[in-house]
Motif scaffolding. Structure first.
Motif, PDB file in Angstrom:
ATOM      1  N   HIS A 115       0.834  -1.205   0.000  1.00  0.00           N
ATOM      2  CA  HIS A 115       0.000   0.000   0.000  1.00  0.00           C
ATOM      3  C   HIS A 115       0.871   1.257   0.000  1.00  0.00           C
ATOM      4  N   LEU A 116       1.950   1.228   0.751  1.00  0.00           N
ATOM      5  CA  LEU A 116       2.852   2.373   0.764  1.00  0.00           C
ATOM      6  C   LEU A 116       3.412   2.633  -0.636  1.00  0.00           C
ATOM      7  N   GLU A 117       3.800   1.564  -1.308  1.00  0.00           N
ATOM      8  CA  GLU A 117       4.306   1.696  -2.676  1.00  0.00           C
ATOM      9  C   GLU A 117       3.262   2.339  -3.591  1.00  0.00           C
ATOM     10  N   ASP A 118       2.041   1.862  -3.501  1.00  0.00           N
ATOM     11  CA  ASP A 118       0.967   2.405  -4.341  1.00  0.00           C
ATOM     12  C   ASP A 118       0.688   3.873  -4.025  1.00  0.00           C
ATOM     13  N   GLN A 119       0.650   4.209  -2.755  1.00  0.00           N
ATOM     14  CA  GLN A 119       0.339   5.580  -2.364  1.00  0.00           C
ATOM     15  C   GLN A 119       1.483   6.539  -2.694  1.00  0.00           C
ATOM     16  N   ALA A 120       2.721   6.051  -2.674  1.00  0.00           N
ATOM     17  CA  ALA A 120       3.848   6.885  -3.074  1.00  0.00           C
ATOM     18  C   ALA A 120       3.751   7.254  -4.551  1.00  0.00           C
ATOM     19  N   VAL A 121       3.306   6.308  -5.360  1.00  0.00           N
ATOM     20  CA  VAL A 121       3.095   6.590  -6.784  1.00  0.00           C
ATOM     21  C   VAL A 121       2.007   7.642  -6.955  1.00  0.00           C
ATOM     22  N   ARG A 122       0.936   7.520  -6.190  1.00  0.00           N
ATOM     23  CA  ARG A 122      -0.158   8.500  -6.262  1.00  0.00           C
ATOM     24  C   ARG A 122       0.315   9.894  -5.841  1.00  0.00           C
ATOM     25  N   LEU A 123       1.120   9.954  -4.792  1.00  0.00           N
ATOM     26  CA  LEU A 123       1.627  11.234  -4.311  1.00  0.00           C
ATOM     27  C   LEU A 123       2.471  11.925  -5.381  1.00  0.00           C
ATOM     28  N   ARG A 124       3.347  11.166  -5.986  1.00  0.00           N
ATOM     29  CA  ARG A 124       4.210  11.757  -7.004  1.00  0.00           C
ATOM     30  C   ARG A 124       3.413  12.178  -8.244  1.00  0.00           C
ATOM     31  N   ALA A 125       2.378  11.406  -8.566  1.00  0.00           N
ATOM     32  CA  ALA A 125       1.618  11.680  -9.785  1.00  0.00           C
ATOM     33  C   ALA A 125       0.629  12.820  -9.621  1.00  0.00           C
ATOM     34  N   GLY A 126      -0.027  12.916  -8.450  1.00  0.00           N
ATOM     35  CA  GLY A 126      -1.113  13.883  -8.320  1.00  0.00           C
ATOM     36  C   GLY A 126      -1.101  14.742  -7.084  1.00  0.00           C
ATOM     37  N   GLY A 127      -0.089  14.575  -6.225  1.00  0.00           N
ATOM     38  CA  GLY A 127      -0.017  15.410  -5.046  1.00  0.00           C
ATOM     39  C   GLY A 127      -0.713  14.833  -3.836  1.00  0.00           C
ATOM     40  N   PRO A 128      -0.688  15.547  -2.710  1.00  0.00           N
ATOM     41  CA  PRO A 128      -1.186  15.036  -1.429  1.00  0.00           C
ATOM     42  C   PRO A 128      -2.655  14.640  -1.440  1.00  0.00           C
ATOM     43  N   ASP A 129      -3.479  15.296  -2.228  1.00  0.00           N
ATOM     44  CA  ASP A 129      -4.917  15.007  -2.197  1.00  0.00           C
ATOM     45  C   ASP A 129      -5.248  13.609  -2.696  1.00  0.00           C
ATOM     46  N   LEU A 130      -4.329  12.979  -3.395  1.00  0.00           N
ATOM     47  CA  LEU A 130      -4.586  11.618  -3.881  1.00  0.00           C
ATOM     48  C   LEU A 130      -4.157  10.543  -2.886  1.00  0.00           C
ATOM     49  N   VAL A 131      -3.524  10.941  -1.793  1.00  0.00           N
ATOM     50  CA  VAL A 131      -3.074   9.969  -0.793  1.00  0.00           C
ATOM     51  C   VAL A 131      -4.236   9.600   0.120  1.00  0.00           C
ATOM     52  N   SER A 132      -4.420   8.320   0.353  1.00  0.00           N
ATOM     53  CA  SER A 132      -5.540   7.851   1.167  1.00  0.00           C
ATOM     54  C   SER A 132      -5.421   8.330   2.613  1.00  0.00           C
ATOM     55  N   PRO A 133      -6.514   8.770   3.210  1.00  0.00           N
ATOM     56  CA  PRO A 133      -6.478   9.173   4.623  1.00  0.00           C
ATOM     57  C   PRO A 133      -6.281   8.000   5.577  1.00  0.00           C
ATOM     58  N   VAL A 134      -6.414   6.776   5.052  1.00  0.00           N
ATOM     59  CA  VAL A 134      -6.194   5.600   5.911  1.00  0.00           C
ATOM     60  C   VAL A 134      -4.905   4.877   5.529  1.00  0.00           C
ATOM     61  N   LEU A 135      -3.976   5.598   4.903  1.00  0.00           N
ATOM     62  CA  LEU A 135      -2.707   4.971   4.543  1.00  0.00           C
ATOM     63  C   LEU A 135      -2.006   4.396   5.770  1.00  0.00           C
ATOM     64  N   ILE A 136      -1.927   5.147   6.850  1.00  0.00           N
ATOM     65  CA  ILE A 136      -1.174   4.671   8.017  1.00  0.00           C
ATOM     66  C   ILE A 136      -1.811   3.418   8.621  1.00  0.00           C
ATOM     67  N   PRO A 137      -3.137   3.378   8.852  1.00  0.00           N
ATOM     68  CA  PRO A 137      -3.722   2.117   9.333  1.00  0.00           C
ATOM     69  C   PRO A 137      -3.535   0.953   8.358  1.00  0.00           C
ATOM     70  N   MET A 138      -3.484   1.232   7.059  1.00  0.00           N
ATOM     71  CA  MET A 138      -3.253   0.167   6.091  1.00  0.00           C
ATOM     72  C   MET A 138      -1.797  -0.297   6.103  1.00  0.00           C
ATOM     73  N   LEU A 139      -0.911   0.557   6.587  1.00  0.00           N
ATOM     74  CA  LEU A 139       0.519   0.315   6.482  1.00  0.00           C
ATOM     75  C   LEU A 139       1.126  -0.384   7.690  1.00  0.00           C
TER      76      LEU A 139
END
Length: 411
Positions: A115-139
């Motif tokens: 999940h961290l890998e996927d969310q890092a790709v989202r962050l780089r591609a579209g900025g903070p608003d694309l990062v899931s608010p539940v990334l930390i519980p998923m991680l």
């Protein structure tokens, strides 16, 4: 064999693995000896493009309930579903038990790394608003234990074990000690992993740990074979219910096997390579047998770590042949299931308990007598073997030099 005091009964099993959804599907798949490795669309274009994935689940099989599943990483979802099966199999009801006396210990090697890998790709591609608010519980790795205890209403001690590929076995060891100490009356313990991702898979490939047999994924994982060349990365979960043997007997609970011995040691040798000769692993084995009140000759069966890597299999073969020279039967589930990393030790402990209970030793997939690299081992090949198993050990070894051996007796 003298019967040791303080035995802990394994009374429930839940499993979700590449061989199938649930305990029986996994057992059937492992006993069939049919490998589950196949090409993985998520790994397309990578040097290693195959893995062992959990089969797609039906809506009922995958149901977590409400919106809870949305906040869980995949490894956590697998843990919750396996825990539910284990508790039901044990004949326990979370609605009626004393949750203050129920412990949860779940191990994971990678947690939500995918999940961290996927969310890092989202962050780089579209900025903070694309990062899931539940990334930390998923991680974070402890959330498998956290969500299991929430789901079951378990308010006793809860822990997450992290000892790489020995994490699931470490969880059972810790849970056993919690029961023996009186800190709980029921322990729900196991391991969960869902780390098959492009970066993780490539990382293992770059360090030379994975099989490169891309022309034959199903034949890639071949523990103890002369032509083994690495493991196949996998996902899965196994959770068991542990109770003091006398408590289980008093309530009429079925015991698959008794967990009677635990041995743990550390190589202090290398971050990823096992110590030559398996000296420290031998310490873990001897400690487990002494804890169980067993002599080496009492061991009828070994569920090997058996990764299909050159170094691990050689070291483990030396350990078995030197410490258990009478030749107990040997199996290695990773030939069928691949290597589920932090979940592997729990999966293999559950399979060991089923071997004791059912008198059947699953075969090592992709291994024939003429390809056996270590003739001193009595590896089960071809088909499952009927065998009365009174005592068995399950080996788990992890990067960092973690060694865990669990000793079981027939219930």
């Amino acid at each position: 064999m003298s019967r040791p005091s303080g035995a802990v009964a394994l009374t429930g099993i839940g499993m979700i693995t590449p061989a199938g959804i649930g305990r029986e599907a996994t057992w059937s798949g492992v006993c069939s000896g049919r490998p589950t490795a196949e090409r993985d669309p998520q790994l397309k274009g990578l040097p290693v493009d195959f893995s062992c994935r959990v089969p797609e689940m039906t809506e009922d099989e995958a149901r977590i309930g409400g919106r809870k599943g949305w906040r869980m990483g995949r490894f956590t979802q697998l843990a919750v579903l396996a825990a539910r099966e284990a508790v039901a199999d044990a004949g326990l009801d979370p609605a009626t038990w004393d949750g203050d006396r129920v412990a949860v210990v779940i191990g994971s090697g990678l947690g939500g790394a995918a999940h961290l890998e996927d969310q890092a790709v989202r962050l780089r591609a579209g900025g903070p608003d694309l990062v899931s608010p539940v990334l930390i519980p998923m991680l974070i790795p402890n959330m498998a234990a956290g969500e299991v205890l929430i789901d079951l209403g378990a308010r006793g001690p809860s822990l997450s074990t992290e000892s790489a590929c020995a994490s699931g076995a470490s969880a059972l060891a810790v849970a056993r000690d919690l029961l023996r100490s009186g800190a709980c009356d029921v322990a729900v313990a196991g391991g969960a992993e869902a780390g098959v991702s492009p970066a993780v898979t490539t990382g293992f490939h770059r360090m030379g740990a994975l099989s490169a047999r891309g022309d034959d994924p199903a034949g890639a994982s071949r523990p103890f074979a002369v032509d083994r060349d690495g493991f196949v990365i996998a996902e899965g979960a196994a959770v068991v219910v542990l109770e003091r043997a006398e408590d289980a007997a008093a309530r009429g609970g079925r015991g698959y096997a008794h967990l009677v011995g635990v041995g743990m040691s550390s190589d202090a040798h290398h971050p990823t390579a096992p110590a030559p000769g398996g000296r420290a692993a031998g310490t873990a084995l001897r400690t487990a047998l002494a804890d169980a009140g067993l002599a080496g000759g009492d061991v009828d069966h070994v569920n090997a770590h058996g990764t299909s890597t050159t170094l691990n299999d050689r070291t483990e073969a030396e350990l078995i042949s030197q410490s258990l020279p009478h030749g107990p039967s040997v199996t290695a589930a990773k030939g069928v299931l691949g290597h589920a990393l932090g979940a592997a030790g729990a999966i293999e402990a559950a399979l060991t308990a089923l071997t004791l209970h059912r008198g059947t030793v699953p075969p090592v997939a992709n291994l024939t007598p003429d390809r056996l690299a270590f003739p001193a081992l009595d590896c089960v090949t071809g088909r499952a073997r009927r065998q009365e198993v009174r005592a068995a050990v399950s080996h788990s070894f992890g990067f960092g030099g973690h060694n865990v051996v669990l000793a079981f007796r027939a219930a």
